[in-house]
Enzyme design. Structure first.
Site, PDB file in Angstrom:
ATOM      1  N   ASP A   1       2.619   5.639  10.002  1.00  0.00           N
ATOM      2  CA  ASP A   1       2.137   4.399   9.742  1.00  0.00           C
ATOM      3  C   ASP A   1       3.232   3.583   8.781  1.00  0.00           C
ATOM      4  OD1 ASP A   1       1.494   5.833   7.090  1.00  0.00           O
ATOM      5  OD2 ASP A   1       0.742   3.833   6.372  1.00  0.00           O
TER       6      ASP A   1
ATOM      7  N   ASP B   1      11.210   4.473   6.691  1.00  0.00           N
ATOM      8  CA  ASP B   1      10.232   4.675   5.982  1.00  0.00           C
ATOM      9  C   ASP B   1       8.721   4.686   6.970  1.00  0.00           C
ATOM     10  OD1 ASP B   1       7.926   5.048   4.326  1.00  0.00           O
ATOM     11  OD2 ASP B   1       8.357   2.779   3.012  1.00  0.00           O
TER      12      ASP B   1
ATOM     13  N   GLU C   1      -0.815   5.317   5.071  1.00  0.00           N
ATOM     14  CA  GLU C   1       0.248   5.632   3.564  1.00  0.00           C
ATOM     15  C   GLU C   1       0.271   3.650   3.127  1.00  0.00           C
ATOM     16  OE1 GLU C   1       4.109   6.259   0.697  1.00  0.00           O
ATOM     17  OE2 GLU C   1       3.904   5.062   2.368  1.00  0.00           O
ATOM     18  N   GLU C   2       0.457   3.326   3.678  1.00  0.00           N
ATOM     19  CA  GLU C   2       1.706   1.684   3.513  1.00  0.00           C
ATOM     20  C   GLU C   2       0.258   0.600   3.190  1.00  0.00           C
ATOM     21  OE1 GLU C   2       3.771   1.577   3.192  1.00  0.00           O
ATOM     22  OE2 GLU C   2       5.534   2.565   4.470  1.00  0.00           O
TER      23      GLU C   2
ATOM     24  N   ASP D   1       9.761  11.214   2.104  1.00  0.00           N
ATOM     25  CA  ASP D   1       9.502  10.056   1.709  1.00  0.00           C
ATOM     26  C   ASP D   1      10.308   8.358   0.243  1.00  0.00           C
ATOM     27  OD1 ASP D   1       8.719   7.172   2.731  1.00  0.00           O
ATOM     28  OD2 ASP D   1       6.705   7.711   1.521  1.00  0.00           O
TER      29      ASP D   1
ATOM     30  N   ARG E   1       3.454  -1.519 -10.843  1.00  0.00           N
ATOM     31  CA  ARG E   1       4.331  -0.462 -11.095  1.00  0.00           C
ATOM     32  C   ARG E   1       4.240   0.045 -12.388  1.00  0.00           C
ATOM     33  NH1 ARG E   1       5.090   1.423  -5.439  1.00  0.00           N
ATOM     34  NH2 ARG E   1       4.247  -0.995  -3.931  1.00  0.00           N
TER      35      ARG E   1
ATOM     36  N   HIS F   1      10.822  -1.856   4.611  1.00  0.00           N
ATOM     37  CA  HIS F   1      10.079  -2.659   4.170  1.00  0.00           C
ATOM     38  C   HIS F   1      10.566  -4.518   4.315  1.00  0.00           C
ATOM     39  CE1 HIS F   1       6.521  -0.588   1.939  1.00  0.00           C
ATOM     40  NE2 HIS F   1       6.863   0.168   2.371  1.00  0.00           N
TER      41      HIS F   1
END
Length: 465
Positions: free
Chosen positions: A89, A118, A152-153, A178, A350, A438
């Site tokens: 994805d 990615d 995953e995204e 990744d 994060r 991204h």
């Protein structure tokens, strides 16, 4: 036995690029509007999964599709299992591309396409690393399971489903192609917290709507608001603001209302400082006018507190761990409608060891908000020590092939490497690379992908021989 893995990759260069192009041509963005039982995250991710498994079947691997959530193929035998986790994805392409994001194009040695870095480019590089081992018939004593996911995204629901329904035991150790070399053996925790607001307007200026952001883990490239009421010198002040802040804007007037858009620059949510958050800039501009009530709270928080507050200092949640580094915050998705009972700003954190989502939530509740809630999915901080044979082996291979010193790294991004207790991320980007994940015009350096494939081949062999 000495094997020139770089030469083996070169023999397969054209085949590698052909397989990669076939995957990059598939728009595998998640689309919940088209999701159903057969397409849990929409048709695109399923189509890419099928294509990857089709390539594996062509090369003689037994494959398994786990209800279109994820799939795998296996190679070799043995009690111990090396897991390789990748994903098909991609995040939404967005705007601002110089080429079609789903027409892979090589220019000046760079391969442009959504997913090139990615994660389809690294996935295919790693796939060919294993393919070399298979085609050379190198002796191995462990099993390799190559797993690809389709979510995953977003929320990693693909892996939740896969581990519950795949019918195979969890790998003993593994890596995800990744991230970047030399290795990622630590990843910060990842949680999204939602600020909730009412839709009240009571000032001389009215905020009818405010929207920005495509995903929580992307810096919003742009944001758009619909406003009316007392807005003196609106157009002139907007032009002056845009010039001062070095952003671009669009302005239209319709039915006595201004529709204003501010355009910044998208970036990965794990490195929000690399982008220009169009939503916080728009809120900062609007906040100078006479809004009141919840609309004022919304704009003030977005435009003053969240504005360039990448470390959470203004929010009161900043925290740094000696080994894992500092907390980071990305204000990713903004939704406000004056007729809505619940309006939100999604903040993706994060965070390192030493703080928790609940501590962050408690601090956020001190803001002028109705409530603060946590996302259902989240990940705690993850770390595999340098002494672990997995980390030591991967760094040794990297040093042999590049001549560069290997070292540990902790990132804010989340990879499938953290799915396993003894799991890391390994490549495929090299030190000094230009990070376009991204972002518009995402690319992977073609020669870097070939270098990565050779490293993957030797690394996999060293782990399972």
């Amino acid at each position: 036995m000495t094997i020139d893995f770089k030469a083996e990759v070169e023999k397969r260069r054209e085949d590698l690029l052909a397989d990669l192009f076939s995957l990059l041509a598939i728009n595998s963005e998640r689309d919940d509007n088209l999701a159903d039982k057969e397409h849990p995250f929409g048709p695109g991710p399923v189509k890419a999964l099928h294509k990857f498994l089709e390539i594996a079947e062509r090369d003689g691997y037994p494959t398994k599709n786990v209800d279109n959530y994820a799939g795998h193929f296996e190679y070799g035998d043995g009690e111990e299992v090396l897991g390789i986790f990748a994903h098909m994805d991609v995040v939404p392409a967005g705007s601002g591309w110089d080429t079609d994001p789903y027409t892979p194009t090589i220019k000046d040695g760079k391969l442009y396409a959504r997913g090139s870095s990615d994660d389809k480019g690294p996935t295919v590089a790693c796939y060919y690393g294993l393919k070399i081992i298979k085609e050379l018939g190198l002796p191995i004593s462990k099993k390799v399971r190559f797993v690809v996911g389709t979510d995953e995204e977003s929320g990693w629901a693909d892996m939740d489903y896969y581990f519950e329904h795949s019918g195979v035991k969890e790998p003993d150790f593994g890596f995800s192609p990744d991230a970047e070399f030399p290795i990622i053996n630590g990843e910060k925790g990842n949680i999204t917290e939602y600020l909730h607001f009412a839709g009240e307007n009571s000032g001389a200026a009215r905020l009818h709507s405010f929207t920005g952001g495509l995903r929580e883990n992307m810096v919003p490239e742009s944001a758009t608001a619909l406003v009316s009421g007392l807005l003196p010198d609106f157009a002139d002040r907007l032009a002056a603001f845009a010039e001062e802040q070095k952003v671009t804007f669009e302005l239209a007037e319709e039915d006595g209302k201004f529709k204003v858009t501010i355009i910044g620059k998208s970036a990965h949510g794990a490195s929000p400082q690399s982008g220009v958050n169009g939503a916080t800039y728009l809120a900062r501009f609007l906040n100078q006018f006479d809004f009141a009530g919840s609309a004022k709270d919304y704009l003030a928080i977005a435009g003053e507190i969240l504005f360039e507050d990448h470390a959470g200092q203004a929010l009161g949640v900043a925290h740094t761990d000696e080994k894992m580094g500092a907390l980071s915050m990305n204000a990713g998705v903004f939704r406000f409608e004056e007729t809505a009972a619940d309006n939100t700003i999604a903040l993706n954190f994060r965070y390192p060891k030493g703080t928790t989502p609940e501590e962050i939530q408690a601090a956020l509740k001190k803001l002028a908000v109705v409530d603060v809630t946590l996302s259902e999915q989240g990940h705690t901080p993850h770390y595999v020590p340098m002494e672990d044979p997995l980390v030591a082996t991967l760094l040794d291979v990297y040093e042999r092939q590049t001549g560069l010193r290997g070292h540990e790294q902790v990132i804010g991004g989340g990879t499938f490497g953290r799915l396993l207790k003894r799991g890391v991320a390994y490549g495929a980007m090299f030190p000094g690379y230009t990070d376009t994940m991204h972002q518009a015009n995402e690319f992977a350096d073609v020669e870097d992908l070939m270098r990565a494939a050779a490293i993957y081949a030797e690394a996999i062999y060293e782990l399972v021989k």
